[in-house]
Design an enzyme around this catalytic site. Structure first.
Site, PDB file in Angstrom:
ATOM      1  N   GLU A  86       0.811   3.976   1.220  1.00 44.08           N
ATOM      2  CA  GLU A  86       0.263   4.580   2.390  1.00 44.08           C
ATOM      3  C   GLU A  86       1.014   5.943   2.250  1.00 44.08           C
ATOM      4  O   GLU A  86       2.341   6.199   2.352  1.00 44.08           O
ATOM      5  CB  GLU A  86       0.598   4.159   3.733  1.00 44.08           C
ATOM      6  CG  GLU A  86      -0.156   2.803   3.958  1.00 44.08           C
ATOM      7  CD  GLU A  86      -1.664   3.030   4.761  1.00 44.08           C
ATOM      8  OE1 GLU A  86      -2.093   4.241   4.616  1.00 44.08           O
ATOM      9  OE2 GLU A  86      -2.388   2.202   4.964  1.00 44.08           O
ATOM     10  N   SER A 112     -10.158  -6.136   9.522  1.00 42.13           N
ATOM     11  CA  SER A 112     -11.363  -5.457   8.797  1.00 42.13           C
ATOM     12  C   SER A 112     -12.034  -6.614   8.053  1.00 42.13           C
ATOM     13  O   SER A 112     -11.322  -7.547   7.421  1.00 42.13           O
ATOM     14  CB  SER A 112     -10.845  -4.536   8.017  1.00 42.13           C
ATOM     15  OG  SER A 112     -12.208  -3.593   7.383  1.00 42.13           O
ATOM     16  N   GLU A 133      -6.700  -0.858  15.377  1.00 45.18           N
ATOM     17  CA  GLU A 133      -7.546  -1.623  14.645  1.00 45.18           C
ATOM     18  C   GLU A 133      -6.535  -2.905  14.123  1.00 45.18           C
ATOM     19  O   GLU A 133      -5.284  -2.490  13.747  1.00 45.18           O
ATOM     20  CB  GLU A 133      -8.024  -0.928  13.296  1.00 45.18           C
ATOM     21  CG  GLU A 133      -8.962  -2.040  12.332  1.00 45.18           C
ATOM     22  CD  GLU A 133      -8.911  -1.242  11.054  1.00 45.18           C
ATOM     23  OE1 GLU A 133      -8.898  -2.205  10.001  1.00 45.18           O
ATOM     24  OE2 GLU A 133      -9.231  -0.070  11.016  1.00 45.18           O
ATOM     25  N   ARG A 187       0.751  -1.039  -0.006  1.00 45.37           N
ATOM     26  CA  ARG A 187      -0.016   0.103   0.014  1.00 45.37           C
ATOM     27  C   ARG A 187       0.730   1.226  -0.133  1.00 45.37           C
ATOM     28  O   ARG A 187       1.729   1.410   0.771  1.00 45.37           O
ATOM     29  CB  ARG A 187      -1.002   0.081   1.286  1.00 45.37           C
ATOM     30  CG  ARG A 187      -1.850  -1.138   1.253  1.00 45.37           C
ATOM     31  CD  ARG A 187      -2.978  -0.871   1.858  1.00 45.37           C
ATOM     32  NE  ARG A 187      -3.874  -2.357   1.713  1.00 45.37           N
ATOM     33  CZ  ARG A 187      -5.206  -2.266   2.073  1.00 45.37           C
ATOM     34  NH1 ARG A 187      -5.859  -1.245   2.385  1.00 45.37           N
ATOM     35  NH2 ARG A 187      -5.893  -3.357   1.782  1.00 45.37           N
ATOM     36  N   ARG A 218       0.675  -5.867  13.169  1.00 44.22           N
ATOM     37  CA  ARG A 218       0.018  -5.153  14.039  1.00 44.22           C
ATOM     38  C   ARG A 218      -0.480  -6.331  15.375  1.00 44.22           C
ATOM     39  O   ARG A 218      -0.601  -6.001  16.426  1.00 44.22           O
ATOM     40  CB  ARG A 218      -1.330  -4.681  13.529  1.00 44.22           C
ATOM     41  CG  ARG A 218      -0.940  -3.312  12.579  1.00 44.22           C
ATOM     42  CD  ARG A 218      -2.337  -2.467  12.538  1.00 44.22           C
ATOM     43  NE  ARG A 218      -1.987  -1.283  11.806  1.00 44.22           N
ATOM     44  CZ  ARG A 218      -3.005  -0.249  11.861  1.00 44.22           C
ATOM     45  NH1 ARG A 218      -4.222  -0.454  12.278  1.00 44.22           N
ATOM     46  NH2 ARG A 218      -2.610   0.942  11.150  1.00 44.22           N
ATOM     47  N   ARG A 227       2.674   2.996  13.139  1.00 43.13           N
ATOM     48  CA  ARG A 227       1.865   1.765  13.089  1.00 43.13           C
ATOM     49  C   ARG A 227       1.555   1.626  11.517  1.00 43.13           C
ATOM     50  O   ARG A 227       0.597   0.546  11.262  1.00 43.13           O
ATOM     51  CB  ARG A 227       0.710   1.781  13.727  1.00 43.13           C
ATOM     52  CG  ARG A 227      -0.167   2.950  13.576  1.00 43.13           C
ATOM     53  CD  ARG A 227      -1.367   2.931  14.535  1.00 43.13           C
ATOM     54  NE  ARG A 227      -2.531   3.868  14.190  1.00 43.13           N
ATOM     55  CZ  ARG A 227      -3.492   4.089  14.726  1.00 43.13           C
ATOM     56  NH1 ARG A 227      -3.786   3.138  15.754  1.00 43.13           N
ATOM     57  NH2 ARG A 227      -4.698   4.879  14.251  1.00 43.13           N
ATOM     58  N   HIS A 228       2.318   2.155  10.702  1.00 41.56           N
ATOM     59  CA  HIS A 228       2.145   2.047   9.206  1.00 41.56           C
ATOM     60  C   HIS A 228       3.242   1.399   8.346  1.00 41.56           C
ATOM     61  O   HIS A 228       4.445   1.765   8.614  1.00 41.56           O
ATOM     62  CB  HIS A 228       1.485   3.103   8.676  1.00 41.56           C
ATOM     63  CG  HIS A 228       0.154   3.589   8.781  1.00 41.56           C
ATOM     64  ND1 HIS A 228      -0.294   4.498   9.984  1.00 41.56           N
ATOM     65  CD2 HIS A 228      -1.100   3.318   8.431  1.00 41.56           C
ATOM     66  CE1 HIS A 228      -1.464   4.698   9.998  1.00 41.56           C
ATOM     67  NE2 HIS A 228      -1.839   3.966   8.915  1.00 41.56           N
TER      68      HIS A 228
END
Length: 434
Positions: free
Chosen positions: A213, A360, A357, A211, A408, A219-220
């Site tokens: 991002e 998902s 989170e 990704r 995570r 946390r990414h």
């Protein structure tokens, strides 16, 4: 080195050959000690200078820290040694000499900043507590695979180079593929859905996702490990049950098989396995509870995504892993099915650790016409996804699933400050090497 003995297996009365790294040298004058480290632990090698061959003593004490050596000798009991035994050497061979100027100190006596550690990851993993993270990560993946198999899943591997993005948008990494534009896959989402329409029905995958991002936070990541599940003939509730089982199994595996690693990280006393039956809050309940904490400057309203500080406030309030269900349809992806009774609500859910989170998921839209409509509502061209949508004309069962961020899970389980600690060689906006 077939006759090699690991440090932890050296038994008094045996003559052994131990191979490993020079961890420390202690020269006390007439007597000196070499501490050798291997994957099983450390062992002390004793030199009584007056009683030993000068060349042997010189080889053992002139070697640089972190050099690779073999030591052959008799194992003797010694209460004062770190492991209760020591080797009296007959022979020492330096297999690979280390440069005296090390970029970081694997003994941990001198701290190094995270960028220096990541630049020198091989040396960094010689530290017991860093190595422990990756032993635990491996156990998490083993336990997760076992849990999936107990749930009747087949492991699959889907393409990481694709013609179209899973979710579109700016988070795509374009690449050149034999003169055509292609992309690194953001998720195995569309492929795992196609598989539940095949003879497999229930599948899982553990693999990389990519990704682009914009976020550059603790946390990414731009390359992450996704743990994915998809099953025919279940709804979002069944998917949440499976999610809970997999996450709890990961904790159980670590509790059962990683006590030494937890001790190395100082977590052995406080490590607990989450209790099953995670609370399930609706999105509406979640925003009301966040607003009630008074932690946000502005109150959340229906349709807002949950800001990081809102997630943390809610996590503190709930105090354990939990689900958020019944998200607004407008903020969930096109493949998430709407609630049968209220099309303003989706069947989408998130599973949360109190700090962030993790998952998902949701029930998927399995009806062709509704799926194509969802594409159009989100500004995507259904024709670009024809390989995916056309299979929904040929008998696609109701199905549901989720994706779990592997790093995570490691990060939250071990209380790491930065997600990069859970990756051997992280890829973020600044880091493309090593």
């Amino acid at each position: 080195m077939e006759s090699r003995t690991h440090a932890a297996d050296a038994t008094p009365g045996d003559t052994v050959t131990v191979a490993g790294w020079v961890h420390e040298i202690r020269d006390l004058g007439g007597i000196a000690f070499l501490i050798v480290r291997d994957s099983s632990g450390k062992i002390q090698v004793k030199f009584e200078k007056d009683e030993m061959d000068d060349d042997l003593v010189e080889t053992g004490l002139d070697v640089q820290r972190e050099s690779v050596v073999t030591v052959t000798g008799a194992v003797e009991e010694e209460e004062r040694a770190p492991t209760g035994v020591e080797i009296v050497p007959d022979e020492i061979e330096v297999l690979s000499a280390a440069d005296p100027e090390l970029p970081l100190d694997p003994s941990g006596k001198v701290d190094a900043e995270l960028p220096t550690r990541l630049d020198n990851r091989t040396l960094d993993l010689r530290k017991e507590e860093v190595k422990a993270i990756f032993e635990i990560r491996a156990e998490i993946l083993r336990s997760v695979r076992e849990a999936f198999r107990s749930l009747g899943c087949t492991e699959i591997n889907t393409p990481k180079i694709v013609a179209t993005g899973t979710e579109g948008g700016t988070e795509l990494f374009p690449i050149t593929y034999f003169g055509r534009e292609a992309f690194m896959n953001q998720s195995p989402q569309l492929f795992k859905q196609l598989m539940v329409g095949s003879g497999l029905e229930r599948v899982f995958e553990i693999g990389p996702i990519f990704r682009a991002e914009e976020h550059n936070t603790p946390r990414h990541l731009n390359e992450a490990t996704s743990i994915d599940f998809e099953s025919a003939f279940i709804d979002e509730s069944g998917a949440m049950d499976a999610c809970e089982e997999v996450v709890v199994s990961a904790y159980e595996g670590v509790a059962e098989n990683c006590q030494e690693e937890l001790e190395a990280l100082g977590l052995a006393e406080e490590f607990t396995v989450p209790e099953r039956d995670f609370p399930r809050l609706t999105y509406q309940e979640a925003i009301e509870r966040i607003n009630a904490t008074g932690e946000l400057d502005e109150q959340l309203v229906w349709g807002d995504d949950l800001p990081t500080e809102g997630e943390r406030a809610l996590g503190d309030d709930v105090g354990q892993h939990y689900f958020i269900t019944e998200w607004p349809s407008e903020i969930k992806p096109f493949y998430i099915k709407d609630n049968e009774d209220d099309d303003e609500l989706s069947t989408g859910f998130d599973m949360m650790h109190p700090s962030m989170e993790l998952v998902s998921g949701g029930q998927r839209e399995h009806r062709y016409d509704h799926l194509v409509e969802g594409f159009e509502q989100q500004g995507l061209d259904p024709e670009q996804f024809d390989y995916y949508t056309k299979m929904f004309k040929y008998g696609m069962p109701p199905h549901a699933g989720w994706g779990l961020g592997g790093e995570r899970l490691v990060m939250t389980m071990l209380g790491l400050d930065n997600i990069r600690e859970a990756v051997l060689f992280p890829r973020d906006r600044q880091r493309l090497s090593p």
